[in-house]
Each structure stands twice: as C-alpha cells, then as structure tokens.
Design a protein around this motif. Structure first.
Motif, PDB file in Angstrom:
ATOM      1  N   TRP A  34       2.124 -59.350 -42.763  1.00  0.00           N
ATOM      2  CA  TRP A  34       0.944 -59.973 -43.373  1.00  0.00           C
ATOM      3  C   TRP A  34       0.511 -61.234 -42.643  1.00  0.00           C
ATOM      4  O   TRP A  34      -0.651 -61.589 -42.668  1.00  0.00           O
ATOM      5  N   ARG A  35       1.445 -61.905 -41.978  1.00  0.00           N
ATOM      6  CA  ARG A  35       1.111 -63.156 -41.287  1.00  0.00           C
ATOM      7  C   ARG A  35       0.135 -62.938 -40.132  1.00  0.00           C
ATOM      8  O   ARG A  35      -0.557 -63.857 -39.731  1.00  0.00           O
ATOM      9  N   THR A  36       0.088 -61.719 -39.602  1.00  0.00           N
ATOM     10  CA  THR A  36      -0.760 -61.449 -38.436  1.00  0.00           C
ATOM     11  C   THR A  36      -2.124 -60.868 -38.799  1.00  0.00           C
ATOM     12  O   THR A  36      -2.962 -60.695 -37.919  1.00  0.00           O
ATOM     13  N   VAL A  37      -2.343 -60.576 -40.072  1.00  0.00           N
ATOM     14  CA  VAL A  37      -3.629 -59.998 -40.499  1.00  0.00           C
ATOM     15  C   VAL A  37      -4.716 -61.063 -40.408  1.00  0.00           C
ATOM     16  O   VAL A  37      -4.514 -62.214 -40.804  1.00  0.00           O
ATOM     17  N   GLN A  38      -5.867 -60.657 -39.882  1.00  0.00           N
ATOM     18  CA  GLN A  38      -7.001 -61.566 -39.678  1.00  0.00           C
ATOM     19  C   GLN A  38      -8.171 -61.149 -40.575  1.00  0.00           C
ATOM     20  O   GLN A  38      -8.274 -59.979 -40.954  1.00  0.00           O
ATOM     21  N   PRO A  39      -9.077 -62.071 -40.873  1.00  0.00           N
ATOM     22  CA  PRO A  39     -10.205 -61.756 -41.763  1.00  0.00           C
ATOM     23  C   PRO A  39     -11.055 -60.562 -41.336  1.00  0.00           C
ATOM     24  O   PRO A  39     -11.549 -59.824 -42.187  1.00  0.00           O
ATOM     25  N   ASP A  40     -11.207 -60.345 -40.051  1.00  0.00           N
ATOM     26  CA  ASP A  40     -12.047 -59.234 -39.601  1.00  0.00           C
ATOM     27  C   ASP A  40     -11.277 -57.920 -39.436  1.00  0.00           C
ATOM     28  O   ASP A  40     -11.830 -56.931 -38.968  1.00  0.00           O
ATOM     29  N   ASP A  41     -10.017 -57.884 -39.862  1.00  0.00           N
ATOM     30  CA  ASP A  41      -9.232 -56.653 -39.774  1.00  0.00           C
ATOM     31  C   ASP A  41      -9.661 -55.611 -40.800  1.00  0.00           C
ATOM     32  O   ASP A  41      -9.389 -54.423 -40.634  1.00  0.00           O
ATOM     33  N   THR A  69      -2.126 -57.702 -53.795  1.00  0.00           N
ATOM     34  CA  THR A  69      -0.662 -57.709 -53.802  1.00  0.00           C
ATOM     35  C   THR A  69      -0.114 -58.927 -53.078  1.00  0.00           C
ATOM     36  O   THR A  69       0.924 -59.474 -53.470  1.00  0.00           O
ATOM     37  N   LEU A  70      -0.804 -59.394 -52.061  1.00  0.00           N
ATOM     38  CA  LEU A  70      -0.408 -60.644 -51.402  1.00  0.00           C
ATOM     39  C   LEU A  70      -0.466 -61.798 -52.409  1.00  0.00           C
ATOM     40  O   LEU A  70       0.426 -62.647 -52.453  1.00  0.00           O
ATOM     41  N   LYS A  71      -1.503 -61.790 -53.242  1.00  0.00           N
ATOM     42  CA  LYS A  71      -1.613 -62.794 -54.305  1.00  0.00           C
ATOM     43  C   LYS A  71      -0.436 -62.665 -55.276  1.00  0.00           C
ATOM     44  O   LYS A  71       0.142 -63.674 -55.690  1.00  0.00           O
ATOM     45  N   ALA A  72      -0.078 -61.448 -55.625  1.00  0.00           N
ATOM     46  CA  ALA A  72       1.067 -61.231 -56.522  1.00  0.00           C
ATOM     47  C   ALA A  72       2.350 -61.776 -55.908  1.00  0.00           C
ATOM     48  O   ALA A  72       3.165 -62.404 -56.597  1.00  0.00           O
ATOM     49  N   LEU A  73       2.532 -61.557 -54.619  1.00  0.00           N
ATOM     50  CA  LEU A  73       3.724 -62.088 -53.944  1.00  0.00           C
ATOM     51  C   LEU A  73       3.731 -63.615 -53.960  1.00  0.00           C
ATOM     52  O   LEU A  73       4.797 -64.231 -54.109  1.00  0.00           O
ATOM     53  N   ALA A  74       2.568 -64.226 -53.819  1.00  0.00           N
ATOM     54  CA  ALA A  74       2.486 -65.687 -53.896  1.00  0.00           C
ATOM     55  C   ALA A  74       2.892 -66.154 -55.290  1.00  0.00           C
ATOM     56  O   ALA A  74       3.656 -67.114 -55.445  1.00  0.00           O
ATOM     57  N   LEU A 127       1.785 -67.922 -48.214  1.00  0.00           N
ATOM     58  CA  LEU A 127       0.987 -66.823 -48.762  1.00  0.00           C
ATOM     59  C   LEU A 127      -0.384 -67.305 -49.225  1.00  0.00           C
ATOM     60  O   LEU A 127      -1.405 -66.673 -48.948  1.00  0.00           O
ATOM     61  N   VAL A 128      -0.425 -68.446 -49.910  1.00  0.00           N
ATOM     62  CA  VAL A 128      -1.701 -69.000 -50.361  1.00  0.00           C
ATOM     63  C   VAL A 128      -2.573 -69.363 -49.153  1.00  0.00           C
ATOM     64  O   VAL A 128      -3.787 -69.139 -49.165  1.00  0.00           O
ATOM     65  N   GLY A 129      -1.968 -69.886 -48.111  1.00  0.00           N
ATOM     66  CA  GLY A 129      -2.725 -70.189 -46.891  1.00  0.00           C
ATOM     67  C   GLY A 129      -3.358 -68.947 -46.298  1.00  0.00           C
ATOM     68  O   GLY A 129      -4.521 -68.964 -45.859  1.00  0.00           O
ATOM     69  N   LYS A 130      -2.618 -67.851 -46.282  1.00  0.00           N
ATOM     70  CA  LYS A 130      -3.177 -66.589 -45.765  1.00  0.00           C
ATOM     71  C   LYS A 130      -4.273 -66.081 -46.694  1.00  0.00           C
ATOM     72  O   LYS A 130      -5.325 -65.608 -46.235  1.00  0.00           O
ATOM     73  N   LEU A 131      -4.072 -66.193 -48.000  1.00  0.00           N
ATOM     74  CA  LEU A 131      -5.104 -65.785 -48.952  1.00  0.00           C
ATOM     75  C   LEU A 131      -6.382 -66.597 -48.750  1.00  0.00           C
ATOM     76  O   LEU A 131      -7.482 -66.049 -48.783  1.00  0.00           O
ATOM     77  N   ARG A 132      -6.229 -67.888 -48.541  1.00  0.00           N
ATOM     78  CA  ARG A 132      -7.386 -68.749 -48.311  1.00  0.00           C
ATOM     79  C   ARG A 132      -8.144 -68.313 -47.044  1.00  0.00           C
ATOM     80  O   ARG A 132      -9.367 -68.274 -47.018  1.00  0.00           O
ATOM     81  N   ALA A 133      -7.412 -67.932 -46.006  1.00  0.00           N
ATOM     82  CA  ALA A 133      -8.049 -67.507 -44.753  1.00  0.00           C
ATOM     83  C   ALA A 133      -8.757 -66.154 -44.910  1.00  0.00           C
ATOM     84  O   ALA A 133      -9.822 -65.941 -44.339  1.00  0.00           O
ATOM     85  N   LEU A 134      -8.167 -65.255 -45.689  1.00  0.00           N
ATOM     86  CA  LEU A 134      -8.718 -63.906 -45.827  1.00  0.00           C
ATOM     87  C   LEU A 134      -9.756 -63.785 -46.939  1.00  0.00           C
ATOM     88  O   LEU A 134     -10.579 -62.871 -46.921  1.00  0.00           O
ATOM     89  N   ASP A 135      -9.691 -64.680 -47.899  1.00  0.00           N
ATOM     90  CA  ASP A 135     -10.589 -64.634 -49.059  1.00  0.00           C
ATOM     91  C   ASP A 135     -11.111 -66.038 -49.345  1.00  0.00           C
ATOM     92  O   ASP A 135     -10.816 -66.618 -50.388  1.00  0.00           O
ATOM     93  N   PRO A 136     -11.870 -66.616 -48.412  1.00  0.00           N
ATOM     94  CA  PRO A 136     -12.292 -68.012 -48.563  1.00  0.00           C
ATOM     95  C   PRO A 136     -13.141 -68.271 -49.811  1.00  0.00           C
ATOM     96  O   PRO A 136     -13.156 -69.396 -50.323  1.00  0.00           O
TER      97      PRO A 136
END
Length: 161
Positions: A91-98, A113-118, A133-142
C-alpha cells in the motif's frame, strides 16, 4: 443499512454478492458469536474474491475487540482488492493516479480497507502505523470522501492522553 443489499454496499464496493454468499451472511445475522464468526469465515473462505464479506468479518472482529484478527482479515481484504484493482500489493507504493478511488469497486474498497487498518492501528495503540496509513489516505483521498478525518481525530486524541 444492510451493507450487502443496501445502497451503501454498492457505493463502496460495487458488484453483487453471490446468492450463496448472501445466505451465509444472513445466517450470521443474529447468531451467537461463535456461529456468526463461523458463518462469516466460511463466506470469506468459500468466496475469496467477493469483497463485502471481508468487510463484515473485519468489522465483526473489531467490534468484539478482537483487533489482531480484524487486522489479519483487513490485510487479506486489502490484498484481494489490490489484485482486483491492479494496485501494488504494498500500500505504501500506491499513487493517486493508480486508480479512480471515487468509483464503486475494488479500488474504493481497497481505500476503505486502508482506512479500517488505520482505525485498527489506533485502537491497538500503534500510532506510527496509524500515522503512516492516514498519510497515505490523505494523499489518495485529499477530499476525504471516505472519512479518514475521523481516524485522524482519534489518533490525535489518543496521542494527547
């Protein structure tokens, strides 16, 4: 709302739950803890590509305070959704345009599910993991369409105690 048959299920996950899986899920409703858990586990094992039963199972375990089991199920769900959405397994490598995370389907389920893990990480006191996890959520779902802000607030509250 009934996650499997209601609008929320379609909005989050897209697709249909096979009738046989729905029967197993229905058997879990109102059943004793052990029977409900067994029915949900059976559903996930019998229909490993069907995403909604994973949600029900990790939510079931989380609601019972069985956070290690909830985390294990959520990680399995994340892997299945990643495969279906053609996302990286890490999940750490997933980007917004993926993927288009705003449309119902595996990518949206993956993000949910990433949110659930957070949330599980916060409840387990694993603040560094929750922050990542929250940082990744913020990047993928601004726009915070799936509500990671609630988890972020819980994280901040738990750190201030």
């Amino acid at each position: 709302m009934n996650l499997v048959t209601g609008i929320e299920s379609t909005d989050l996950f897209g697709g249909e739950v096979p009738p046989a899986a729905r029967r197993l899920i229905d058997a879990a409703r109102g059943a004793a803890h052990d029977e409900a858990g067994a029915a949900l586990w059976t559903t996930v094992l019998a229909f490993p590509q069907c995403l909604p039963p994973y949600y029900l199972l990790y939510k079931f375990h989380a609601s019972r305070g069985e956070l290690k089991l909830a985390e294990e199920v959520a990680c399995k769900a994340l892997a299945v959704a990643a495969q279906q959405a053609s996302l990286a397994r890490d999940w750490r490598t997933v980007q917004p345009d993926d993927a288009d995370f705003s449309k119902p389907g595996p990518a949206r389920f993956w993000l949910f599910t990433l949110k659930a893990l957070a949330f599980i990480s916060v409840r387990r006191g694993e603040h560094a993991a929750a922050r990542a996890l929250v940082g990744k959520l913020r990047a993928l779902d601004p726009e915070d369409r799936l509500g990671f802000g609630v988890v972020e607030a819980l994280l901040e509250h738990s750190r201030s105690r």
